[in-house]
Design an enzyme around this catalytic site. Structure first.
Site, PDB file in Angstrom:
ATOM      1  N   ASP A 149      -2.314  -5.012   0.113  1.00 53.91           N
ATOM      2  CA  ASP A 149      -1.954  -6.296   0.713  1.00 53.91           C
ATOM      3  C   ASP A 149      -2.807  -6.618   1.944  1.00 53.91           C
ATOM      4  O   ASP A 149      -3.158  -7.778   2.172  1.00 53.91           O
ATOM      5  CB  ASP A 149      -0.467  -6.349   1.050  1.00 53.91           C
ATOM      6  CG  ASP A 149       0.027  -5.139   1.814  1.00 53.91           C
ATOM      7  OD1 ASP A 149      -0.782  -4.275   2.187  1.00 53.91           O
ATOM      8  OD2 ASP A 149       1.252  -5.051   2.024  1.00 53.91           O
ATOM      9  N   GLN A 161       0.813  -1.215   0.000  1.00 53.16           N
ATOM     10  CA  GLN A 161       0.000   0.000   0.000  1.00 53.16           C
ATOM     11  C   GLN A 161       0.851   1.272   0.000  1.00 53.16           C
ATOM     12  O   GLN A 161       2.040   1.245   0.309  1.00 53.16           O
ATOM     13  CB  GLN A 161      -0.916   0.011   1.219  1.00 53.16           C
ATOM     14  CG  GLN A 161      -2.057  -0.981   1.143  1.00 53.16           C
ATOM     15  CD  GLN A 161      -3.083  -0.728   2.220  1.00 53.16           C
ATOM     16  OE1 GLN A 161      -3.168  -1.455   3.182  1.00 53.16           O
ATOM     17  NE2 GLN A 161      -3.883   0.324   2.049  1.00 53.16           N
ATOM     18  N   HIS A 162       0.197   2.381  -0.358  1.00 54.75           N
ATOM     19  CA  HIS A 162       0.691   3.750  -0.175  1.00 54.75           C
ATOM     20  C   HIS A 162       1.796   4.205  -1.133  1.00 54.75           C
ATOM     21  O   HIS A 162       2.127   5.389  -1.164  1.00 54.75           O
ATOM     22  CB  HIS A 162       1.204   3.976   1.254  1.00 54.75           C
ATOM     23  CG  HIS A 162       0.314   3.458   2.328  1.00 54.75           C
ATOM     24  ND1 HIS A 162      -1.022   3.783   2.399  1.00 54.75           N
ATOM     25  CD2 HIS A 162       0.564   2.632   3.386  1.00 54.75           C
ATOM     26  CE1 HIS A 162      -1.556   3.183   3.465  1.00 54.75           C
ATOM     27  NE2 HIS A 162      -0.634   2.490   4.065  1.00 54.75           N
TER      28      HIS A 162
END
Length: 506
Positions: free
Chosen positions: A245, A84-85
């Site tokens: 995830d 992520q991110h």
């Protein structure tokens, strides 16, 4: 004719891909490859080249297709799970502009702080999006790029997250879904759409660079003919929305209905639960994510889990078996030795300047075994801090499902059961996010075919617990850990000014 599905987990340290049987959920083939960060970057920077993920994606898909020995036409769909991110920027020619800054990149902390301040403070930001904007979120990385690399910033046509970029590589379509998008810092998790005010705090023109948000149950598209030929797939193979995830890990552990909680024991640690409504923490400690099934996924994250136990193993030359033996040889509570496992700072509680602490050392508990158990207990108490906060917000766990490398340790599962005061179980299938991505692709395929099926139908049928792994809480141990939790919480708060002071001396 049997139907098969592929799940890919593109992570920070490597990529894991599985091919599963759609009827039984059995993993027919798996493949993995590892990689690292770009070297010699400034302090706090963590970056990777998106082409590294593409190479790993293609290599592992080809491997599982070959291993399984199934016909291309039998592989119906692919799902992608991604870290992520991370920030992926594309130019007008759909070429990557610069390496991706990752979730663990802390070089954008100043930008995160300035965004929160500009928007009116943390409480105001939470009221707008459901979340704060920590350094790990994508928004701070975009502002960092605008301020530090203005020429690159001006070239941006499209902004994607890592798993979206892999979907784009497979299908040629640039879209996002709510689960992963909710970790950008630009997204309203309550309405499941971009928030204009959050976007304008960076750049009023930024909205044009953000992709369409689509439903998690819809496909992104089908595999491009030239890519399908390279991978040994049918061009009609569906690519599902995929997700972050944690969202795919929730699916892979059957965490798709109220009462389920998943704890992931990896390098970092997460505790997350399914909710049918948004769960917003006014203090911002619990992330108010959407999930990738149409619900929500309140999540607590700690930065130091197997980081801590691996340090113990390395320091004392222990393998997993010796670690378990050492932990089991020491009484519950480690005879008063308490550990704060903040080796890399900490995200929850928010202690970015923190370091590891051993408290309460005596001549009786100064031993390798006591240190080993106190570290495992300290990590577990840190995770329970997050679970307790989730309980305060209305989450009622009936069962804790553990995944990740640490979940294979029976001593650790028992400690977690006693600390969490709940039954803890492992799973027959330990592939986690990759398995979840495959299941989501199956759901997407069934819906496109016209089958009326819910994700819970699939997970209830195919996600199976390992009955041998069940750990039930022990009343006497619960009493000890409740006391230790109070000490752990107070010690963390009391040490904060000392952490800040010690960092100023470095």
């Amino acid at each position: 004719m049997s139907e098969y599905f592929i799940g890919v987990d593109s992570g920070t340290q490597g990529t894991k891909t599985v091919l599963i049987n759609g009827k039984s959920g059995k993993v027919m083939a798996s493949a993995s490859t590892s990689y690292g960060f770009i070297k010699d970057l400034p302090e706090g920077a963590r970056e990777q080249e998106p082409k590294t993920w593409v190479s790993a994606l293609e290599r592992t898909i080809k491997q599982v297709v070959k291993q399984a020995g199934v016909r291309a036409i039998q592989i119906k769909a692919i799902g992608i799970s991604g870290q992520q991110h991370g920030l992926v920027t594309l130019d007008e020619f759909d070429k990557v502009i610069r390496p991706s800054k990752l979730w663990c990149d802390t070089s954008t902390a100043a930008q995160a702080d300035s965004l929160v301040k500009k928007l009116g403070g943390l409480k105001k930001v939470i009221s707008l999006s459901g979340n704060g904007i920590p350094a790990g979120f994508t928004a701070s990385k975009i502002l960092w790029m605008k301020q530090n690399e203005p020429k690159n910033y001006q070239r941006i046509k499209t902004i994607l997250l890592p798993h979206d970029y892999l979907n784009f590589h497979l299908t040629g379509r640039a879209v996002m879904e709510a689960g992963d998008a909710s970790g950008t810092g630009l997204f309203d998790t309550k309405t499941r759409n971009w928030h204009p005010r959050l976007i304008s705090a960076i750049d009023p023109q930024l909205e044009d660079k953000l992709p369409l948000i689509q439903d998690s149950s819809d496909p992104v598209g089908t595999v491009l003919p030239q890519v399908a030929k390279r991978l040994g797939l049918d061009p009609a193979t569906i690519v599902s929305a995929g997700g972050g995830d944690n969202m795919m890990g929730a699916i892979g552990t059957g965490n798709t209905k109220p009462g389920m909680v998943t704890t992931s024991l990896g390098t970092s640690g997460t505790v997350y639960a399914f909710s049918s409504r948004p769960v917003v923490d006014p203090d911002g400690e619990i992330a108010a994510f959407c999930d990738s099934t149409g619900g929500w996924l309140p999540l607590a994250c700690t930065m130091n889990v197997t980081v801590a136990t691996e340090l113990v193993k390395k320091a004392f030359s222990m393998d997993n078996s010796k670690l378990s033996k050492a932990v089991s040889s020491v009484p519950v509570g480690s005879d008063g030795l308490i550990h704060l496992p903040y080796f890399q700072g900490e995200r929850m509680p928010n202690l970015p300047t923190a370091s590891g602490v051993f408290f309460g050392m005596t001549t009786e508990n100064f031993s390798q075994s006591h240190i080993a158990r106190s570290v495992m207990e300290g990590v577990s108490l840190g995770l329970n801090y997050g679970l307790n906060r989730m309980k305060d917000l209305g989450i009622r766990p009936k069962q804790i499902r553990v995944t990740g490398g640490g979940s294979n340790n029976p001593e650790w599962r028992q400690i977690l059961a006693d600390v969490f005061e709940a039954e803890v179980v492992g799973l027959e299938n330990t592939e986690g996010a990759a398995f979840g991505a495959a299941l989501q692709s199956m759901w997407c395929f069934f819906l496109q075919r016209g089958d009326r099926v819910r994700m819970t139908h699939i997970t209830d049928d195919l996600v199976k617990i390992d009955k041998k792994s069940v750990a039930k809480p022990i009343k006497a141990n619960i009493k000890v850990y409740r006391q230790l939790q109070d000490i752990h919480n107070h010690l963390s708060a009391a040490c904060q000014p000392v952490f800040d002071l010690s960092k100023s001396l470095l």
